[in-house]
Design a protein around this motif. Structure first.
Motif, PDB file in Angstrom:
ATOM      1  N   ASP A  62      46.938 -16.856  27.802  1.00  0.00           N
ATOM      2  CA  ASP A  62      45.937 -17.772  27.280  1.00  0.00           C
ATOM      3  C   ASP A  62      44.577 -17.084  27.247  1.00  0.00           C
ATOM      4  OD1 ASP A  62      45.622 -20.938  26.797  1.00  0.00           O
ATOM      5  OD2 ASP A  62      43.827 -20.178  27.810  1.00  0.00           O
TER       6      ASP A  62
ATOM      7  N   ALA B 281      46.742 -16.127  23.280  1.00  0.00           N
ATOM      8  CA  ALA B 281      47.126 -17.476  22.855  1.00  0.00           C
ATOM      9  C   ALA B 281      45.930 -18.409  22.766  1.00  0.00           C
ATOM     10  CB  ALA B 281      48.152 -18.056  23.836  1.00  0.00           C
ATOM     11  N   GLY B 282      45.883 -19.172  21.679  1.00  0.00           N
ATOM     12  CA  GLY B 282      44.922 -20.272  21.578  1.00  0.00           C
ATOM     13  C   GLY B 282      43.894 -20.157  20.489  1.00  0.00           C
TER      14      GLY B 282
ATOM     15  N   GLY C   8      48.904 -22.539  24.780  1.00  0.00           N
ATOM     16  CA  GLY C   8      48.301 -22.003  23.566  1.00  0.00           C
ATOM     17  C   GLY C   8      47.797 -23.144  22.702  1.00  0.00           C
TER      18      GLY C   8
ATOM     19  N   LEU D 162      54.431 -16.475  23.384  1.00  0.00           N
ATOM     20  CA  LEU D 162      52.983 -16.522  23.568  1.00  0.00           C
ATOM     21  C   LEU D 162      52.498 -15.423  24.505  1.00  0.00           C
ATOM     22  CD1 LEU D 162      52.084 -20.318  24.009  1.00  0.00           C
ATOM     23  CD2 LEU D 162      51.569 -18.854  22.042  1.00  0.00           C
TER      24      LEU D 162
ATOM     25  N   GLN E 150      49.062 -14.812  18.262  1.00  0.00           N
ATOM     26  CA  GLN E 150      49.416 -15.626  19.418  1.00  0.00           C
ATOM     27  C   GLN E 150      50.304 -14.888  20.418  1.00  0.00           C
ATOM     28  OE1 GLN E 150      47.917 -18.875  19.697  1.00  0.00           O
ATOM     29  NE2 GLN E 150      46.835 -17.710  18.122  1.00  0.00           N
TER      30      GLN E 150
END
Length: 298
Positions: free
Chosen positions: A153, A184-185, A61, A150, A180
């Protein structure tokens, strides 16, 4: 706040410095903690990393993860944190509670001969009074609460996995992109940019988007993030912030002309953040009121 592209840029930069192709991996020569609030773990002493070799540099993340001799140094830069690399750190020891530096990590054999000032390495810094910068020394990254919760991604999330997330979320799409635990990210800046490029209101309800809008949003998310990562790749750590600022079309550009349609970029402010958008591109020409009186625009 550093988001996926900047953190990936730091990963690529640190890999080149700490795991060079033409030499041995770096060894941690020492660590200095100047702000005790930055260190979030006590089970594994931070000094346990001294003398151990760097094995990998990765990203989870928005977390930066260094594997060092079977242990992990995990860092989250939060809103105002950053990583500053030096090929020759000062030999003076950090004084607790003084200045912006929270943590210093020194290396030996880091692909650079020590300069007159000392070993190569990096400082974790944090501006402002809100101290959210975090560093963890753990036996597994999953021991870090933020990593354990998380979601997938953003770049690994395919359309088949993206649709159910939106259909199950009754809130605003802006909030979902920033959550998140779901995706995530992505943070405040890139969520603004993605929604602008996808021509969606930040207040649109995620579960009300039709299949075409969902597909467009997914494609736009991947394209924008990959483009930002490509722009960050190969750049020194000190240039990554400016690279991000120069690429933004609406975020942090309140009052400027939208580069797509020429309308004025507007802002909605909240207690501790704000969002930017273009009325013509995203809300049918209707400016959004503030959070207390706005109606959700689709």
């Amino acid at each position: 706040m550093p988001e996926m592209p900047e953190v990936q840029g730091l990963v690529d930069f640190l890999r080149r410095k700490l795991i060079p192709e033409d030499g041995p991996p770096a060894v941690v020569a020492g660590l200095e903690v100047a702000s005790f609030s930055v260190l979030k773990t006590a089970k594994v002493p931070v000094q346990s990393l001294a003398g151990l070799q760097v094995q990998s540099v990765d990203r989870c993340g928005k977390f930066l993860v260094l594997e060092i001799g079977g242990l992990f140094l995990v860092m989250h830069l939060a809103r105002a944190g950053w990583l500053r690399w030096s090929d020759s750190l000062s030999t003076a020891r950090l004084k607790p509670g003084k200045g912006l530096i929270a943590l210093r990590v020194r290396f030996a054999d880091a692909g650079t001969e020590p300069g007159p000032g000392g070993e190569p390495g990096f400082d974790l810094t944090e501006a402002g009074t809100r101290k959210s910068l975090a560093a963890y020394v753990v036996e597994s990254p999953e021991e870090v609460p933020g990593i354990a919760r998380l979601g997938p991604d953003a770049l690994e999330l395919d359309l088949a996995g993206f649709k159910p997330l939106l259909h199950a979320h009754a809130g605003q799409i802006k909030g979902l992109l920033r959550d998140q635990s779901k995706i995530a990210g992505i943070g405040n800046a890139y969520s603004d940019e993605i929604l602008h490029a996808a021509r969606l209101s930040p207040f649109a309800l995620a579960n009300k988007l039709d299949d075409d809008a969902v597909a467009t949003l997914h494609t736009t998310m991947h394209h924008l993030l990959r483009t930002a990562i490509e722009a960050a790749s190969g750049r020194p750590a000190k240039e990554l912030k400016d690279t991000k600022r120069q690429s933004l079309r609406v975020h942090a550009r309140t009052g400027e002309a939208c580069p797509v349609c020429g309308d004025t970029v507007r802002e909605v402010s909240f207690a501790d953040s704000s969002l930017q958008y273009c009325p013509t591109c995203q809300t049918g020409g209707k400016p959004l009121a503030d959070r207390r009186t706005s109606k959700f625009l689709k």
